[in-house]
Design an enzyme around this catalytic site. Sequence first.
Site, PDB file in Angstrom:
ATOM      1  N   TYR A 175       5.027   4.595  -3.821  1.00  0.00           N
ATOM      2  CA  TYR A 175       4.099   4.794  -2.696  1.00  0.00           C
ATOM      3  C   TYR A 175       4.846   5.528  -1.588  1.00  0.00           C
ATOM      4  CZ  TYR A 175       0.749   3.356   1.010  1.00  0.00           C
ATOM      5  OH  TYR A 175      -0.174   3.315   2.034  1.00  0.00           O
ATOM      6  N   THR A 228      -4.203   6.546   6.815  1.00  0.00           N
ATOM      7  CA  THR A 228      -3.175   6.932   5.853  1.00  0.00           C
ATOM      8  C   THR A 228      -3.764   7.204   4.477  1.00  0.00           C
ATOM      9  OG1 THR A 228      -2.746   4.614   5.251  1.00  0.00           O
ATOM     10  CG2 THR A 228      -1.394   5.564   7.028  1.00  0.00           C
ATOM     11  N   HIS A 233       0.277  -4.441  12.383  1.00  0.00           N
ATOM     12  CA  HIS A 233      -0.083  -3.228  11.654  1.00  0.00           C
ATOM     13  C   HIS A 233      -1.573  -2.911  11.618  1.00  0.00           C
ATOM     14  CE1 HIS A 233       0.555   0.121   9.127  1.00  0.00           C
ATOM     15  NE2 HIS A 233       1.572  -0.334   8.438  1.00  0.00           N
TER      16      HIS A 233
END
Length: 792
Positions: A598, A611, A482
């Site tokens: 979230y 993001t 990630h």
Amino acid sequence: MNAISEISEMAEAHQAVAFQFTITPEGIDLQLSHEALRQVYISGLRSWKKKFIRMKNSFITGVYPASPSSWLFVVIAILATMYTRSDPSMGLIAKIQEHLPVSQSLSVQCQTVVSAVLFSTLLWLSLIFTMRLCLKQLLSYHRWMFEQHGKMSNTTKVWVALVRIFSGRQPLLYSYQGSLPNLPVPAIKDTLKRYLESVRPLMSASEFERMTKLATQFESTLGNRLQWYLKLKALWATNYVSDWWEEYIYLRGRSPIMVNSNYYGMDFLYVTPTPIQAARAGNTLHAFLLYRRKLNREELKPSRVPGTVIPLCAAQCERMFNTTRIPGEETDTVQHWQDSDYVAVYHRGRYFRLWLYKGGKMLSPREIELQIQKILDDPSPPSPGEEKLGALTAGDRVPWARTRKQFFSSGVNKRSLDCIEKAAFFVTLDDDEHGMMGDDPAASLDRYAKSLLHGKCYDRWFDKSFSVVVYKNGKNGLNAEHSWADAPVVAHLWEYVLATDSFQLGYNEEGHCKGDVDPNLPQPQRLTWDIPPECREQVSQSLAVAQALADDVDFHVFSFRDFGKGRIKKCRISPDAFIQLALQLAYYRERGMFCLTYEASMTRLFREGRTETVRSCTNESCAFVKALEGGEDTELCRRLLRLAAEKHQYLYRMAMTGSGIDRHLFCLYVVSKYLGVESPFLKEVLSEPWRLSTSQTPVQQVELFDLVNHPEYISCGGGFGPVADDGYGVSYIIVGENMINFHISCKYSCTQTDSHKFGAQIRQALLDLLALISPDQRDPARGSKTQAKKDL
């Protein structure tokens, strides 16, 4: 074993040299290997071609939105004007001519022409700078996003026309990078106000009053000082968030990245193009190479906001291939190499290097299939300690960093580890079978998801930018690290691979790949290791940590087919807002309370944007859920539903346009740590758990899939592990008009969570919301089911 390794190394070194020589009484006998020299020449030629393409693309991107040919147009226009005896430069050409070096070989006329060309070049560069500045200002306009759907203001219409004019023609992948605006730093007062509004429904009156006092105190004392440093960084850096986000959220994490950070993508839901494992691997790997070639040549179209001309930042694409996360004791690093012409392959405990090019030419799918089959047919056993070596990448980061430094910094282990880390990507040939199959297809999807998320904890290389998994029955999938990029970037790659594999490359009647075969392909190279007992002990410890984490993951994947975005949009409501409200309703029904929620949003409208968080649990959504569950009047519930959906859309747009809450507070917290000051407010804010973490995986390349004629070729999307020990991770993908796929994760160790029960609650919540808001007042839920069956 050591003797065998030495012989293998000597053989490898012997094959690597391009010449041999022997000293004899007559002198030195030099023997050149023509084939080796040819390969050296071809390899160098391929490397120089790539350098030339990169240089050419850098130049084209550098002069964008103008084109290189426009320089010639400006030069000709200036010269033509001069020949009409007028001076378009207002004396500047004459000034340039005065300062040219005196040369006997240049006539006065030639000096005039040279001066005119220099002036034209400067004028051309000035025009480029002006156009880029104008485009940057235009792309900083975001009011269009807040306008009512289908009703565009005159200002926005003019803005769209200007963006088209200043955007130029046929942009390359990175053409817009220099024109994207920088992410703005929100006013601290606005961020605190939005934060307090977001936590109001989650706190009692006394708790909210205490938090309000903390926020006020923070703003009046430490906040403005931290904000000053942040604004200074925003002036200096391209993006004031992204580097800190990558470092502190991802790379400094010391817990396992498997489950906690890495995520996965699935194959088609209903179709497996071929049941032959080697053939599926052949097409899949070839499709990855085709995408990488387009990426290197910048032939991929720049991503845009769907349905608009607005470009998105492409910076994350740069580290897609040839990239590995390197463990460190305090922090990891992301290492990227310019090129790699092979992949690392794992099968039955052995590691192989598989070359994907020969003579500078990409191997065909059929050739890759045959090479993969050679690996599958190889009967050799793993060397001692080799089989479960990948568990080091699945466990805690500090032991892996120390083990890497101690046992993999020299010799055969370093060479083999380098081979894996410098590979284009990692491939696992899995002996298991997965997908929607058997007597219980729902349970098989759950097992498939868990396999892609963590596998056996040692048969993936979790540090690679992504690992491709090809199962025995031809099903495939991928696991992605990630830190280097977010899911939409990997999803774009995966969409291309799936579509290219099935619709462009295809298979013959027997299920094998198409293409010609070179009979002289080199054998896949088996990697060799010398793993001492101390290292094997650490592998076992890392595996134990990873296995405990993997066994605790409760995963549920299901397809909701009663209706999809088509039906939702007919009700004039955003599909994403509709799903988020369903998640709020489902969570409230299961737990009897609301939680901090979230939802991932992107900030790629800005340069190097990643993001932002949309806090989906709002005052409006809570009011709606309470009204619905309290049996309030239907009209009131409908009105509250629409208000909640509109509020969600507003928050999503605010997050996209740089006015989110959480990244700003995160960066303020980082600055406070650098300054060595404590903030009770920031400390409390950043310690709040996200018990419901959600993300939508958008389908970005709709044109690659024909869901009308081939509705069975539906991607199942992907998912991730739970963020909180007592919470849920929910990923969803809206496919076509009539399907929504959900991926739900939680932990068995928490008695309050159950992925299957929560999935059932989501399904019922979706039906109940449609029944409330559907124009069909007779029996909306039943009508939706009937329509869905017809559509399918």
